[in-house]
Design a protein around this motif. Structure first.
Motif, mmCIF file in Angstrom:
data_model
loop_
_atom_site.group_PDB
_atom_site.id
_atom_site.type_symbol
_atom_site.label_atom_id
_atom_site.label_comp_id
_atom_site.label_asym_id
_atom_site.label_seq_id
_atom_site.Cartn_x
_atom_site.Cartn_y
_atom_site.Cartn_z
ATOM 1 N N LEU A 1 4.286 96.267 9.687
ATOM 2 C CA LEU A 1 4.913 94.986 9.364
ATOM 3 C C LEU A 1 6.364 94.969 9.835
ATOM 4 C CD1 LEU A 1 3.549 94.337 5.746
ATOM 5 C CD2 LEU A 1 2.813 93.252 7.866
ATOM 6 N N LEU A 2 7.075 96.068 9.588
ATOM 7 C CA LEU A 2 8.461 96.133 10.043
ATOM 8 C C LEU A 2 8.546 96.060 11.562
ATOM 9 C CD1 LEU A 2 9.957 98.889 7.699
ATOM 10 C CD2 LEU A 2 10.406 96.434 7.631
ATOM 11 N N TYR B 1 0.044 109.543 18.928
ATOM 12 C CA TYR B 1 1.218 109.073 19.670
ATOM 13 C C TYR B 1 1.528 107.614 19.306
ATOM 14 C CZ TYR B 1 0.474 113.211 22.611
ATOM 15 O OH TYR B 1 0.307 114.501 23.062
ATOM 16 N N LYS B 2 0.485 106.820 19.134
ATOM 17 C CA LYS B 2 0.689 105.413 18.761
ATOM 18 C C LYS B 2 1.311 105.307 17.369
ATOM 19 C CE LYS B 2 -3.171 103.618 21.530
ATOM 20 N NZ LYS B 2 -4.507 102.948 21.493
ATOM 21 N N GLN B 3 0.829 106.153 16.441
ATOM 22 C CA GLN B 3 1.397 106.132 15.091
ATOM 23 C C GLN B 3 2.873 106.526 15.126
ATOM 24 O OE1 GLN B 3 -1.082 104.904 13.206
ATOM 25 N NE2 GLN B 3 -2.315 105.292 15.024
ATOM 26 N N GLU B 4 3.195 107.516 15.946
ATOM 27 C CA GLU B 4 4.588 107.949 16.062
ATOM 28 C C GLU B 4 5.472 106.802 16.544
ATOM 29 O OE1 GLU B 4 4.734 111.339 18.600
ATOM 30 O OE2 GLU B 4 3.693 112.668 17.201
ATOM 31 N N GLU B 5 5.004 106.074 17.544
ATOM 32 C CA GLU B 5 5.805 104.973 18.084
ATOM 33 C C GLU B 5 5.984 103.861 17.060
ATOM 34 O OE1 GLU B 5 7.576 104.920 20.852
ATOM 35 O OE2 GLU B 5 6.912 107.011 21.014
ATOM 36 N N ILE B 6 4.959 103.632 16.249
ATOM 37 C CA ILE B 6 5.077 102.610 15.200
ATOM 38 C C ILE B 6 6.183 102.993 14.221
ATOM 39 C CG2 ILE B 6 3.916 101.638 13.172
ATOM 40 C CD1 ILE B 6 1.308 101.724 14.805
ATOM 41 N N PHE B 7 6.173 104.240 13.774
ATOM 42 C CA PHE B 7 7.203 104.695 12.840
ATOM 43 C C PHE B 7 8.589 104.643 13.485
ATOM 44 C CE2 PHE B 7 3.754 106.959 10.450
ATOM 45 C CZ PHE B 7 4.018 106.395 9.208
ATOM 46 N N LYS B 8 8.691 105.094 14.727
ATOM 47 C CA LYS B 8 9.993 105.104 15.403
ATOM 48 C C LYS B 8 10.551 103.690 15.528
ATOM 49 C CE LYS B 8 9.161 109.206 18.292
ATOM 50 N NZ LYS B 8 8.951 109.662 19.686
ATOM 51 N N THR B 9 9.705 102.772 15.983
ATOM 52 C CA THR B 9 10.150 101.391 16.171
ATOM 53 C C THR B 9 10.553 100.761 14.842
ATOM 54 O OG1 THR B 9 8.653 101.171 18.058
ATOM 55 C CG2 THR B 9 9.496 99.136 17.084
ATOM 56 N N ALA B 10 9.732 100.997 13.813
ATOM 57 C CA ALA B 10 10.020 100.414 12.501
ATOM 58 C C ALA B 10 11.313 100.972 11.916
ATOM 59 C CB ALA B 10 8.856 100.674 11.552
ATOM 60 N N ASP B 11 11.494 102.292 12.001
ATOM 61 C CA ASP B 11 12.707 102.901 11.442
ATOM 62 C C ASP B 11 13.956 102.432 12.184
ATOM 63 O OD1 ASP B 11 11.331 104.250 9.488
ATOM 64 O OD2 ASP B 11 11.217 106.146 10.579
ATOM 65 N N LYS B 12 13.830 102.279 13.489
ATOM 66 C CA LYS B 12 14.969 101.791 14.275
ATOM 67 C C LYS B 12 15.311 100.360 13.885
ATOM 68 C CE LYS B 12 16.517 101.047 19.036
ATOM 69 N NZ LYS B 12 16.133 101.108 20.477
#
Length: 453
Positions: free
Chosen positions: A110-111, A413-424
């Motif tokens: 969502l983020l 890898y997709k999950q990692e990118e989701i977390f990275k994008t959301a945290d940023k």
């Protein structure tokens, strides 16, 4: 219209009818052998008969006592069994670790999509992707979010859920480390454990009108196997695979794990040579995080002199008049850096240990492998033997090809990118979201009752 009977009643009635019809020409079991006759009539074990007779006797005594107390004139005392206690309301949903991590991942989706992660948005997104998700109501989801460590924090625009700062910090450090290892062409092995029982079976099967459909009649899970394994881009590392019998909970402990790690790390180093960079990624199970004796802090259960010795060994000055509480406080102010036994063992072979953030098993590709393994065992397990289950495990793990493993890694890898994008994104907008006058990183007292989130 004939009366409808339940399946359980029919099975009992059929057993009684069959027994009575067989005795047309006389009793097949002597009439004075009551227990054996009941076993044959009811189709249950002798122990079950004794339990039922004992319960019936107790009920009779209770009713006789009631009659005496109320001076009832009733002489017929047919015991009425008490129904099992029923819980009111809907049963509480029990989530697996993977389902809990799915909530966290959906929150960050969502983020990433720049949507406020309210409970309503979170629930609708979860159910749109997973219609059979165990949590189906806002109240249950709100309760689970709190249990997962999410906090309510006031914002200038709305009251929304924010992920814990500790989790955000863990993810940042973890992703930075993993990215560096990949950049250096390190060989990464992901580790995890899982458990399978002797009585694993398909969760859903067809039943006929007589109730037949399952291949086993016994209840309970039976003995279990623990499986400890490493997964790389090439599949499971079979030479280090550890499968052993354990109890109904599990019998993995730090000693077993450290011994296994010593053997596995030695094998990996011999396979890849002296100069290849290798890292093993593990989770934060308690048996993975046993501290070395040198870095273990004193415990409150220790005697005062033992705490004093701990301070003396580390050349920390203290006064003789200090109380035990003061000594512990002094020790905690001078704790050495944490050193884990498993890290120390792996370092002997120049292998680095990296830990996945707490409660983030979706970042471990081996979790997808476990799902495939369990589905295979449950489909093929027809004899319900622990040896068969172990053989099925070995079959599936050996058949997991690099293509399968690559799919697992691509998903992570997709999950990692989701977390990275959301945290940023959260870091970019957090100044606008958080009310500086009320930056309380704790649950508000009335968020469940008075405020819609």
């Amino acid at each position: 219209m004939p009366k409808e009977f339940s399946l359980e009643f029919k099975q009992l009635a059929f057993s009684i009818i069959d027994f009575i019809e067989k005795e047309k020409n006389g009793p097949s079991i002597p009439l004075n052998n009551v227990t054996d006759r009941l076993v044959a009539i009811l189709g249950i074990s002798r122990r079950s008969v004794f339990v039922l007779k004992s319960e019936m006797k107790q009920l009779k005594e209770d009713q006789e006592e009631f009659v005496r107390f109320t001076r009832s004139s009733s002489t017929s005392l047919s015991p009425t069994p008490l129904p099992p206690a029923k819980r009111s309301g809907r049963p509480k949903a029990q989530l697996t670790n993977f389902e809990k991590d799915t909530i966290r991942l959906t929150f960050h989706l969502l983020l990433k999509d720049k949507m406020y992660p309210t409970v309503e948005n979170l629930l609708s997104t979860l159910l749109s992707q997973y219609p059979e998700f165990p949590i189906q109501s806002i109240t249950s989801l709100r309760r689970e979010m709190k249990a997962l460590g999410f906090k309510y924090r006031k914002t200038n625009k709305a009251k929304i859920l924010m992920d814990s700062v500790a989790f955000q910090a863990q993810r940042a450090a973890y992703f930075r480390k993993i990215d560096q290892l990949r950049l250096n062409n390190s060989i990464l092995y992901y580790h995890d454990e899982t458990w399978l029982s002797r009585n694993e079976e398909k969760a859903v099967v067809w039943f006929d009108d007589q109730g037949y459909g399952r291949l086993r009649n016994s209840q309970g899970k039976g003995q279990r196997l623990a499986i400890s394994a490493l997964l790389s881009q090439n599949g499971f590392h079979l030479r280090s695979l550890d499968i052993f019998k354990c109890d109904e909970v599990h019998s993995m402990d730090s000693n077993h794990f450290v011994t296994w790690m010593d053997s596995a790390a030695s094998t990996l180093r011999s396979e890849h040579g002296k100069t290849t960079k290798i890292a093993i990624i593990i989770d934060n199970a308690k048996w993975h995080n046993k501290l070395t004796p040198e870095s273990e802090p004193p415990k409150r259960s220790w005697k005062k002199q033992l705490i004093a010795d701990w301070l003396t060994t580390r050349k920390i000055k203290y006064e003789l008049y200090m109380t035990k509480a003061e000594l512990i406080q002094l020790a905690f102010a001078h704790l050495p850096p944490k050193e884990f036994l498993v890290d120390k063992v792996a370092s002997k072979y120049n292998i680095e240990i990296v830990r996945i953030p707490v409660k983030h098993c979706v970042l471990n590709p081996i979790e997808l492998g476990w799902s495939g393994l369990k589905n295979y065992v449950r489909r093929q397990n027809v004899h319900f033997s622990l040896n068969d289950v172990e053989q099925l495990c070995n079959e599936w793990l050996a058949a997991c090809t690099p293509e399968h493993a690559s799919g697992y890694f691509a998903h992570v890898y997709k999950q990692e990118e989701i977390f990275k994008t959301a945290d940023k994104y959260v870091e970019e907008i957090e100044d606008d979201l958080i009310d500086s006058e009320d930056d309380a990183d704790h649950d508000t007292s009335n968020d469940d009752d008075d405020v819609d989130d």
